[in-house]
Design a protein around this motif. Sequence first.
Motif, PDB file in Angstrom:
ATOM      1  N   VAL A 167       0.494  -0.860  -0.195  1.00 18.99           N
ATOM      2  CA  VAL A 167      -0.018  -0.204  -0.581  1.00 18.99           C
ATOM      3  C   VAL A 167       0.926   1.556   0.378  1.00 18.99           C
ATOM      4  CG1 VAL A 167      -1.797   1.451   0.867  1.00 18.99           C
ATOM      5  CG2 VAL A 167      -2.109  -0.944   1.253  1.00 18.99           C
ATOM      6  N   ASP A 171       5.202  -4.292  -1.939  1.00 25.81           N
ATOM      7  CA  ASP A 171       5.224  -5.483  -1.721  1.00 25.81           C
ATOM      8  C   ASP A 171       6.458  -6.422  -2.004  1.00 25.81           C
ATOM      9  OD1 ASP A 171       5.703  -6.075  -4.522  1.00 25.81           O
ATOM     10  OD2 ASP A 171       3.734  -7.835  -4.836  1.00 25.81           O
ATOM     11  N   ASP A 275      -4.025  -4.102   1.335  1.00 29.16           N
ATOM     12  CA  ASP A 275      -4.238  -4.542   0.368  1.00 29.16           C
ATOM     13  C   ASP A 275      -4.493  -6.083   0.063  1.00 29.16           C
ATOM     14  OD1 ASP A 275      -1.147  -6.978   0.342  1.00 29.16           O
ATOM     15  OD2 ASP A 275      -1.544  -5.303   1.910  1.00 29.16           O
ATOM     16  N   SER A 294      -3.499  -4.736  -5.309  1.00 29.55           N
ATOM     17  CA  SER A 294      -2.229  -4.790  -5.289  1.00 29.55           C
ATOM     18  C   SER A 294      -1.265  -5.970  -4.763  1.00 29.55           C
ATOM     19  CB  SER A 294      -1.578  -3.173  -5.150  1.00 29.55           C
ATOM     20  OG  SER A 294      -0.790  -2.297  -4.878  1.00 29.55           O
ATOM     21  N   HIS A 298      -2.563  -9.977  -3.777  1.00 31.49           N
ATOM     22  CA  HIS A 298      -3.645  -9.527  -4.751  1.00 31.49           C
ATOM     23  C   HIS A 298      -3.831 -11.336  -5.649  1.00 31.49           C
ATOM     24  CE1 HIS A 298      -7.139  -8.993  -6.968  1.00 31.49           C
ATOM     25  NE2 HIS A 298      -6.328  -8.222  -8.559  1.00 31.49           N
ATOM     26  N   SER A 305       0.916  -9.006   6.569  1.00 29.63           N
ATOM     27  CA  SER A 305       0.557  -7.435   5.299  1.00 29.63           C
ATOM     28  C   SER A 305       1.475  -7.026   6.329  1.00 29.63           C
ATOM     29  CB  SER A 305      -1.039  -6.689   5.114  1.00 29.63           C
ATOM     30  OG  SER A 305      -0.933  -5.885   4.700  1.00 29.63           O
TER      31      SER A 305
END
Length: 305
Positions: A167, A171, A275, A294, A298, A305
Amino acid sequence: MPVSLQDQLVVAISSRALFDFEEENRLFENTDPASYLRLQRERLDVPAAPGVAFSLVKKLLAFNTEEQQRVEVVLLSRNDPVSGMRAFRSAKAHGLHSIQRGVFTQGRDPFGYLRPLGAQLFLSANADDVTQALQLGYPAAHVFTDSMRASGSHPQEVRIAFDGDAVLFSDESERVFQAEGLAAFQKHEQEKAAQPLPEGPFKPLLAALHSLQQIEVPGMRIRTALVTARSAPAHERALNTLMDWKIDVDEAMFLGGLAKGEFLREFEPDFFFDDQTSHVRNAASHVPSGHVRSGIAHHKPPIHS
């Protein structure tokens, strides 16, 4: 000289994200477009109730003054132009007089118009549009229209909460976790604690909000929060990254995997971005929430996270 939206925070938003058009949408999905259009025409003078992102939009627009327009909100919707007329009338009825621009595509993909708008945020109830916008490089979130509405406890303060990995940040670290597990993730983050994380899709929005925070507008403030499943020692890389960007957040929650919803309920944001579907669903029962479609989470079952 042409009008320009440069130097403004530009928010593009769909009708269903700003207003509660869920009854109308059910009719559209379960019957035919003609019945939907007929209902919208019958209700042209009936203001729609505020939707999930209404509080966020209303407060951001309060940063505008007679002397300077700092925030521009544009309706960007797959709706037909007649339904767009109702959205404009609803905005006026709710005091959002500065919403004067809109693009209504009657079913055609709308996300391409983000480029000429120069949007720094796109909020939509259409998940596919959000995915496409993110792939084009725009901060975008799929609004969960059944989210709890924002608290009215802080009328003069915009409160926005962000997840970290995928976010605000890329990632990169999440990929390590998915591939090798928690121990490898913690080791990776300790070794790279002084190395800033690459930017994620919502870094431009956080930067724009940070700039807006520096402006003194009587009676209005912005408060931001980082709400992440990271915990010590992985918290250091996240904070070092923000310092490298020269961007401050007002609160940081390193929850080590605890459910985020109840913490967000205490923060009372006007919107929360994450996300992972499971985190957004948990948060949506407490606060207005959107899914940032994203990153690796995803495409794989959510773990971290």
